[in-house]
Design an enzyme around this catalytic site. Structure first.
Site, mmCIF file in Angstrom:
data_model
loop_
_atom_site.group_PDB
_atom_site.id
_atom_site.type_symbol
_atom_site.label_atom_id
_atom_site.label_comp_id
_atom_site.label_asym_id
_atom_site.label_seq_id
_atom_site.Cartn_x
_atom_site.Cartn_y
_atom_site.Cartn_z
ATOM 1 N N ARG A 70 0.872 -1.320 7.644
ATOM 2 C CA ARG A 70 1.217 -0.176 6.891
ATOM 3 C C ARG A 70 2.319 0.792 7.741
ATOM 4 O O ARG A 70 2.940 1.505 7.108
ATOM 5 C CB ARG A 70 0.058 0.722 6.594
ATOM 6 N N ASP A 98 0.842 -1.105 0.187
ATOM 7 C CA ASP A 98 0.135 -0.004 0.126
ATOM 8 C C ASP A 98 0.774 1.227 0.032
ATOM 9 O O ASP A 98 0.251 2.402 0.127
ATOM 10 C CB ASP A 98 -0.872 -0.045 1.143
ATOM 11 N N ARG A 141 -9.621 6.018 11.225
ATOM 12 C CA ARG A 141 -8.385 5.771 11.008
ATOM 13 C C ARG A 141 -7.687 6.902 11.941
ATOM 14 O O ARG A 141 -7.048 6.674 13.090
ATOM 15 C CB ARG A 141 -7.740 6.100 9.722
ATOM 16 N N CYS A 200 -5.557 9.362 -3.338
ATOM 17 C CA CYS A 200 -4.816 8.454 -2.422
ATOM 18 C C CYS A 200 -3.255 8.333 -2.773
ATOM 19 O O CYS A 200 -2.363 8.019 -2.266
ATOM 20 C CB CYS A 200 -5.284 6.873 -2.256
ATOM 21 N N HIS A 211 -11.460 7.364 5.160
ATOM 22 C CA HIS A 211 -10.751 8.372 4.987
ATOM 23 C C HIS A 211 -11.703 9.660 4.569
ATOM 24 O O HIS A 211 -12.091 9.378 3.779
ATOM 25 C CB HIS A 211 -9.297 8.314 4.235
#
Length: 290
Positions: free
Chosen positions: A108, A83, A154, A283, A183
Site C-alpha cells: 500500500r 486498496d 499498524r 475506511c 485499526h
C-alpha cells in the site's frame, strides 16, 4: 444503476436532540478493487471478488452522504493499488493541516504520495508526511477535543507524538489487541463531537482493546455505547456520523438500534464486497476538516 441504501426509520427518542453538521469527505472509487494479497485477517486472495459490485456499493455510500447534505470530493484511483479505495488510511486533516500517511504494508506504500499530491493540487499548503508508520484516520480518530490514537498492529506508537506535534492537538494512545480489529476505526467511532461543555459521544467494542485501554476509555467516556462482538464482527463500528445521521453496514442491526435509542438516525449501506478487504463505510471516507 446503483443499489439503494436501506434506511432505518425510528421515532426520535426524547433523550437528546441530535444536530447534524455538514461535512466534507474525500473518497476514491474502487475501480481496481480486488483482493490479491493478505495484510489483515479479513483478506483471502482465494475468495472470489467482484470489482463491479464493489463499485456499486461504493457509489451507494457516496450517494448516501450526498443525500444527507455532505460534500464528497474524489481522487483518481490508480492501477495496481486495489486498496486505494480506503481513503481514510491516507490522511488526517484538522483545521486545514494535513498529516499524510506512511503504510506498514509495502503493497500500500505508493498510495500515500497520490493523496499527498491531491492535497497540494487542491491548494492545501500545510501538508506533512510522517516519519513513523502512520495509517492516518485508520488509527487517528478526532473527537473534537482530543485525538484518539490506536496502535498494536499498524500505526507505530511513536507516530502519536508526531501527530500531536504536526496537528497541534492533544493525543490519547489506545492499544488494540485483537488482529481482526487492526485499526482503531474498526473498533471505535465518534457519534457526536465534543463541545465546550461535554466530551464526545462515542461507540466502541471493549474486546478490541487491552485491559488498561478499556479502563481509560471508561474514564474518558462513561456514557459511551458499548458494542457487542456481533456489532464489531460485521464492521459495524466502521461507521460515519454527522452528529445525527449514522451510516453503518446493513448487518449492524443491533448497533443501529442502540444508536437510535440515543437519538441518532441510522442509515444502512451494503459494504459486503468491500468488507472482503477489511473495510467499511469509514475506511472509504476521509474527512476534510477546515
Amino acid at each position: 444503476m446503483t443499489s439503494a441504501p436501506v434506511r432505518l426509520t425510528v421515532p426520535a427518542p426524547a433523550v437528546q436532540d441530535r444536530v447534524p453538521t455538514a461535512r466534507r469527505y474525500l473518497m476514491c472509487e474502487p475501480r481496481y478493487f480486488t483482493v490479491e494479497y493478505s495484510i489483515n485477517p479479513w483478506m483471502d486472495p482465494n475468495r472470489p471478488v467482484s470489482t463491479e459490485l464493489a463499485v456499486r456499493q461504493w457509489t451507494a455510500l457516496k450517494e448516501t452522504y450526498e443525500r444527507l447534505g455532505h460534500q464528497v470530493e474524489t481522487i483518481q484511483p490508480q492501477p495496481a493499488l486495489p486498496d486505494m479505495v480506503f481513503a481514510a488510511n491516507s490522511g488526517t486533516v484538522i483545521d486545514g493541516v494535513v498529516l499524510g500517511s506512511r503504510f506498514r504494508a509495502p503493497q500500500r506504500a505508493a498510495e500515500a504520495d497520490f493523496y499527498r499530491k491531491w492535497f497540494l493540487d487542491k491548494g492545501y499548503r500545510d501538508v506533512v508526511m510522517p516519519d513513523r508508520v502512520n495509517e492516518a484516520e485508520g488509527d487517528l480518530v478526532w473527537t473534537g477535543d482530543v485525538l484518539l490514537a490506536g496502535t498494536g498492529f499498524r500505526t507505530d506508537p511513536g507516530a502519536h507524538a508526531e501527530a500531536q506535534e504536526v496537528l497541534g492537538v492533544p493525543v490519547v494512545s489506545l492499544h488494540l489487541v485483537d488482529p481482526r480489529y487492526y485499526h482503531l476505526d474498526v473498533a471505535l467511532f465518534v457519534l457526536q463531537n465534543a463541545t465546550r461543555t461535554s466530551r464526545a459521544h462515542i461507540a466502541y467494542y471493549p474486546g478490541a482493546f487491552s485491559p488498561g485501554t478499556q479502563r481509560a476509555l471508561r474514564r474518558l467516556y462513561p456514557n459511551a455505547i458499548l458494542a457487542t462482538e456481533a456489532d464489531a464482527a460485521c464492521l459495524g463500528l466502521n461507521a460515519v456520523s454527522d452528529g445525527h445521521n449514522v451510516v453503518l453496514p446493513v448487518e449492524a442491526t443491533h448497533l443501529a438500534a442502540e444508536v437510535a435509542a440515543q437519538g441518532y438516525q441510522p442509515h444502512f449501506v451494503d459494504i459486503s464486497e468491500l468488507r472482503k478487504s477489511g473495510g467499511g463505510p469509514k475506511c472509504c471516507t476521509m474527512e476534510l476538516r477546515g
